[in-house]
Design a protein around this motif. Structure first.
Motif, PDB file in Angstrom:
ATOM      1  N   PRO A 351      37.918  17.071 -18.500  1.00  0.00           N
ATOM      2  CA  PRO A 351      39.353  17.178 -18.256  1.00  0.00           C
ATOM      3  C   PRO A 351      40.081  15.883 -18.621  1.00  0.00           C
ATOM      4  O   PRO A 351      39.604  14.784 -18.319  1.00  0.00           O
ATOM      5  CB  PRO A 351      39.434  17.443 -16.752  1.00  0.00           C
ATOM      6  CG  PRO A 351      38.087  17.931 -16.356  1.00  0.00           C
ATOM      7  CD  PRO A 351      37.115  17.256 -17.276  1.00  0.00           C
ATOM      8  N   HIS A 352      41.205  16.019 -19.295  1.00  0.00           N
ATOM      9  CA  HIS A 352      42.048  14.856 -19.527  1.00  0.00           C
ATOM     10  C   HIS A 352      42.713  14.473 -18.214  1.00  0.00           C
ATOM     11  O   HIS A 352      43.247  15.323 -17.504  1.00  0.00           O
ATOM     12  CB  HIS A 352      43.113  15.140 -20.570  1.00  0.00           C
ATOM     13  CG  HIS A 352      44.057  13.991 -20.761  1.00  0.00           C
ATOM     14  ND1 HIS A 352      43.714  12.865 -21.474  1.00  0.00           N
ATOM     15  CD2 HIS A 352      45.307  13.782 -20.305  1.00  0.00           C
ATOM     16  CE1 HIS A 352      44.711  12.022 -21.464  1.00  0.00           C
ATOM     17  NE2 HIS A 352      45.694  12.548 -20.763  1.00  0.00           N
ATOM     18  N   ARG A 353      42.693  13.198 -17.883  1.00  0.00           N
ATOM     19  CA  ARG A 353      43.258  12.737 -16.616  1.00  0.00           C
ATOM     20  C   ARG A 353      44.570  12.014 -16.868  1.00  0.00           C
ATOM     21  O   ARG A 353      44.587  10.850 -17.260  1.00  0.00           O
ATOM     22  CB  ARG A 353      42.275  11.799 -15.900  1.00  0.00           C
ATOM     23  CG  ARG A 353      42.745  11.339 -14.525  1.00  0.00           C
ATOM     24  CD  ARG A 353      41.729  10.405 -13.877  1.00  0.00           C
ATOM     25  NE  ARG A 353      42.194   9.894 -12.603  1.00  0.00           N
ATOM     26  CZ  ARG A 353      42.029  10.489 -11.439  1.00  0.00           C
ATOM     27  NH1 ARG A 353      41.410  11.650 -11.385  1.00  0.00           N
ATOM     28  NH2 ARG A 353      42.484   9.945 -10.320  1.00  0.00           N
ATOM     29  N   PRO A 354      45.695  12.681 -16.644  1.00  0.00           N
ATOM     30  CA  PRO A 354      46.974  11.978 -16.740  1.00  0.00           C
ATOM     31  C   PRO A 354      47.108  10.976 -15.607  1.00  0.00           C
ATOM     32  O   PRO A 354      46.363  11.025 -14.621  1.00  0.00           O
ATOM     33  CB  PRO A 354      48.005  13.105 -16.603  1.00  0.00           C
ATOM     34  CG  PRO A 354      47.239  14.375 -16.785  1.00  0.00           C
ATOM     35  CD  PRO A 354      45.850  14.085 -16.316  1.00  0.00           C
ATOM     36  N   PRO A 355      48.053  10.061 -15.720  1.00  0.00           N
ATOM     37  CA  PRO A 355      48.250   9.100 -14.625  1.00  0.00           C
ATOM     38  C   PRO A 355      48.755   9.797 -13.371  1.00  0.00           C
ATOM     39  O   PRO A 355      49.670  10.619 -13.439  1.00  0.00           O
ATOM     40  CB  PRO A 355      49.299   8.135 -15.187  1.00  0.00           C
ATOM     41  CG  PRO A 355      49.979   8.889 -16.268  1.00  0.00           C
ATOM     42  CD  PRO A 355      48.957   9.798 -16.847  1.00  0.00           C
ATOM     43  N   LEU A 356      48.137   9.495 -12.238  1.00  0.00           N
ATOM     44  CA  LEU A 356      48.562  10.046 -10.962  1.00  0.00           C
ATOM     45  C   LEU A 356      49.369   8.978 -10.232  1.00  0.00           C
ATOM     46  O   LEU A 356      48.821   7.972  -9.783  1.00  0.00           O
ATOM     47  CB  LEU A 356      47.344  10.453 -10.117  1.00  0.00           C
ATOM     48  CG  LEU A 356      46.378  11.459 -10.760  1.00  0.00           C
ATOM     49  CD1 LEU A 356      45.235  11.755  -9.806  1.00  0.00           C
ATOM     50  CD2 LEU A 356      47.103  12.725 -11.151  1.00  0.00           C
ATOM     51  N   VAL A 357      50.666   9.198 -10.130  1.00  0.00           N
ATOM     52  CA  VAL A 357      51.574   8.216  -9.542  1.00  0.00           C
ATOM     53  C   VAL A 357      52.337   8.868  -8.409  1.00  0.00           C
ATOM     54  O   VAL A 357      52.976   9.900  -8.587  1.00  0.00           O
ATOM     55  CB  VAL A 357      52.561   7.675 -10.605  1.00  0.00           C
ATOM     56  CG1 VAL A 357      53.495   6.637  -9.983  1.00  0.00           C
ATOM     57  CG2 VAL A 357      51.801   7.070 -11.769  1.00  0.00           C
ATOM     58  N   ARG A 358      52.244   8.267  -7.219  1.00  0.00           N
ATOM     59  CA  ARG A 358      52.944   8.822  -6.068  1.00  0.00           C
ATOM     60  C   ARG A 358      54.454   8.587  -6.187  1.00  0.00           C
ATOM     61  O   ARG A 358      54.895   7.696  -6.903  1.00  0.00           O
ATOM     62  CB  ARG A 358      52.416   8.178  -4.790  1.00  0.00           C
ATOM     63  CG  ARG A 358      50.954   8.502  -4.476  1.00  0.00           C
ATOM     64  CD  ARG A 358      50.581   8.008  -3.090  1.00  0.00           C
ATOM     65  NE  ARG A 358      49.200   8.308  -2.766  1.00  0.00           N
ATOM     66  CZ  ARG A 358      48.187   7.468  -2.948  1.00  0.00           C
ATOM     67  NH1 ARG A 358      48.408   6.284  -3.489  1.00  0.00           N
ATOM     68  NH2 ARG A 358      46.959   7.814  -2.616  1.00  0.00           N
ATOM     69  N   PRO A 359      55.254   9.378  -5.455  1.00  0.00           N
ATOM     70  CA  PRO A 359      56.702   9.204  -5.542  1.00  0.00           C
ATOM     71  C   PRO A 359      57.202   7.812  -5.172  1.00  0.00           C
ATOM     72  O   PRO A 359      58.275   7.412  -5.602  1.00  0.00           O
ATOM     73  CB  PRO A 359      57.229  10.252  -4.548  1.00  0.00           C
ATOM     74  CG  PRO A 359      56.188  11.312  -4.543  1.00  0.00           C
ATOM     75  CD  PRO A 359      54.880  10.572  -4.681  1.00  0.00           C
ATOM     76  N   ASP A 360      56.428   7.052  -4.365  1.00  0.00           N
ATOM     77  CA  ASP A 360      56.867   5.696  -4.029  1.00  0.00           C
ATOM     78  C   ASP A 360      56.547   4.698  -5.133  1.00  0.00           C
ATOM     79  O   ASP A 360      56.815   3.501  -4.994  1.00  0.00           O
ATOM     80  CB  ASP A 360      56.242   5.232  -2.708  1.00  0.00           C
ATOM     81  CG  ASP A 360      54.712   5.153  -2.771  1.00  0.00           C
ATOM     82  OD1 ASP A 360      54.131   5.370  -3.859  1.00  0.00           O
ATOM     83  OD2 ASP A 360      54.103   4.867  -1.726  1.00  0.00           O
ATOM     84  N   GLY A 361      55.945   5.184  -6.236  1.00  0.00           N
ATOM     85  CA  GLY A 361      55.693   4.312  -7.376  1.00  0.00           C
ATOM     86  C   GLY A 361      54.311   3.713  -7.411  1.00  0.00           C
ATOM     87  O   GLY A 361      53.968   3.038  -8.378  1.00  0.00           O
TER      88      GLY A 361
END
Length: 573
Positions: A351-361
């Motif tokens: 699986p390609h893993r996009p960046p996982l970024v929470r709403p707080d940055g």
């Protein structure tokens, strides 16, 4: 029967049906009206996805109205502009507009009316005016200062007299009326209906619209990231694009066939979620119970993880519906909420893993790509229309993009470009990478349901990443619970936010669930006990579903529309 997210589009479609037009004439006429009366939700600079089943066709088809990335839209160019992600507003986020050409292609091949008659409704509302929606007025108010400070052409159009127009004010857009009139005028010397429509297509792709758009977008202007950039779309990009048709993907659920567009949309995620749930007992599929809500949310989290890992312009995702793959994924439906991003392995590809970024940055687990500040963010939404006629033609279309807040208005045209490229990645290893000529993966996701070999339900909703999530409880209530469509639309609903947001700045909220408070305290507490992070919102807050259908057992047509927001409407006779 017709149903749409704005009463004037429904009224237009029904007027066409009453005057002998078919479902495709009616949908096109209503679709062009939506570009005028819901300008904060779609426009001529946007795109669409449609599904339809013509009475004379043996199989349903996809109406493909998603334009590709322009020739100059390369990862290298965006990186050179200092960008880590595609902005959420501004011309660098624009794919080639696809909606207008798609409506024209549908009308040419499946309609019966002259283009002048189809466009007369939209021309009238643009030239003579229409009552501005409260939501459109609120959108203009949110971006009014941006318009005044940075986008003067938008201020000239959307702030008449320098002030925000009020809800209910009669709003006129003569420039847009002239664009539509120009399409009609282009075919006046043609010898037949198809040739007149083809002349309009040529005018759209090579005439005033293409010239004005390319020249205007080339001027640097403020983007959502705060920087000033020129767009890359050119006249050649307009000329290169042609809307058309594709074969859909399908799965079976409780003896019915559910039809979606391919992996350039998020539609296959709904098919996967339904296939995961199909063998489960009915009591685990009730959205009004904590167990049912948990099961539905967890199934969709798996499907959306597969979407974000594998879907793209040329992705083949049929393995998602393979029984062995589904069995393995179904075993991952745990009794408690997952807090992890868990895609499956498809066709032997990691699986390609996009960046996982929470709403707080904050980044998640060292994913690396920083999120972008929210200053200047101008998100939009979508609209929808469904039509069925006396001959059994049925169509569902979800248009979007080209929002009034998506980029500066083009003065000669009265509309803005779309921002669909924000859904792709500046990462050449991603199946949804930015590639010139490749379609961005879209959230637009109408649905057909078939009994036997004929479609008898057409449905959809605005809502971005939530479109298929809001359709799933409706389908479960209808196909498992036996509810009628209007009751299923009216019922309280929910969705997960535990997916990678398709819209800039592309955040991820592990274990998040949003639910209408009408689902009740027992469901909310039951979800929290299972580890979900629950946000309870107002009683009529989620979804703008509409649908039409054919009840062949009684020889009747039906339509249903969403009461939320009090602007959708269903009509017929």
């Amino acid at each position: 029967m017709a149903a749409a997210t704005h009463w004037l589009a429904t009224a237009t479609a029904q007027a066409v049906l009453e005057r002998g037009g078919n479902a495709f004439d009616a949908a096109a006429a209503g679709g062009f009206v939506l570009q005028v009366v819901e300008p904060h939700l779609n426009g001529p600079g946007g795109d669409l996805v449609g599904l339809f089943h013509a009475a004379e066709d043996p199989r349903p088809r996809v109406l493909m109205g998603q334009g590709p990335a322009p020739r100059g839209a390369t990862i290298e160019h965006y990186r050179a502009e200092g960008l880590e992600t595609v902005p959420g507003a501004g011309a660098l986020a624009a794919a080639v507009p696809g909606a207008v050409d798609a409506w024209l292609v549908l009308l040419r091949d499946y309609g019966t009316w002259e283009l002048a008659d189809v466009l007369a409704f939209a021309i009238g509302y643009a030239r003579d005016g229409h009552p501005l929606l409260a939501s459109a007025s609120a959108t203009i108010a949110r971006v009014a200062q941006l318009f005044r400070d940075e986008w003067p052409s938008s201020a000239d159009l959307w702030l008449p007299g320098g002030t925000v127009p009020r809800a209910g004010d009669v709003f006129r857009n003569p420039a847009l009326a002239a664009v539509f009139e120009g399409l009609v005028a282009a075919g006046r010397d043609a010898t037949d209906r198809a040739a007149r429509i083809e002349a309009a297509r040529t005018e759209w792709r090579t005439g005033t619209v293409a010239h004005a758009t390319a020249a205007f977008a080339a001027r640097p202007h403020r983007h959502s990231t705060g920087g000033h950039h020129a767009g890359v779309i050119t006249e050649a990009d307009f000329a290169d694009f042609s809307a058309g048709y594709e074969e859909p993907l399908t799965t079976t659920f409780r003896g019915r066939t559910v039809v979606k567009a391919g992996a350039w949309t998020q539609g296959p995620a709904l098919l996967e979620a339904l296939a995961l749930l199909d063998p489960l007992p009915d009591e685990r599929l009730d959205p009004a119970t904590a167990e049912g809500a948990h099961t539905i949310v967890e199934a969709f989290k798996l499907a959306l993880a597969d979407r974000d890992a594998h879907f793209g312009h040329d992705s083949v995702v049929s393995e998602l519906l393979d029984p062995a793959f589904l069995a393995a994924r179904r075993a991952q439906l745990l009794p408690d909420a997952s807090h992890e991003w868990r895609p499956g392995t498809v066709a032997g590809r990691a699986p390609h893993r996009p960046p996982l970024v929470r709403p707080d940055g904050t980044s998640v687990a060292g994913t690396g790509e920083p999120t972008v500040g929210r200053a200047g963010e101008t998100r939009g939404d979508t609209c929808h229309i469904d039509v069925v006629d006396e001959w059994g033609n049925i169509i569902s279309v979800t248009p979007s993009g080209g929002w009034l807040q998506s980029s500066p208005a083009i003065p000669e045209l009265g509309f803005a470009l779309g921002t669909r490229l924000q859904m792709i990645w500046l990462d050449e290893t991603s199946p949804a990478a930015l590639r010139p000529g490749a379609r961005p993966r879209t959230t637009l996701s109408p649905t057909l349901v078939m009994t036997g070999d004929r479609a008898d339900i057409a449905m959809g909703t605005p809502g971005g990443d939530q479109q298929d999530q809001w359709q799933l409880p409706m389908l479960l209530r209808m196909l498992v619970g036996g509810w009628d469509a209007q009751s299923a639309i009216d019922a309280p609903t929910l969705h997960t936010t535990a997916m990678i947001d398709s819209f800039w700045p592309r955040t991820w909220t592990p274990a998040g669930v949003v639910m209408e408070d009408r689902l009740g305290d027992e469901v909310a507490s039951g979800l929290r006990a299972r580890g979900h992070d629950v946000t309870v919102v107002g009683p009529w807050s989620l979804g703008r579903l509409s649908a039409v259908g054919i009840d062949r057992s009684r020889g009747l047509l039906w339509a249903a529309s969403n009461p939320r927001g009090m602007q959708g409407y269903a009509a017929g006779r």
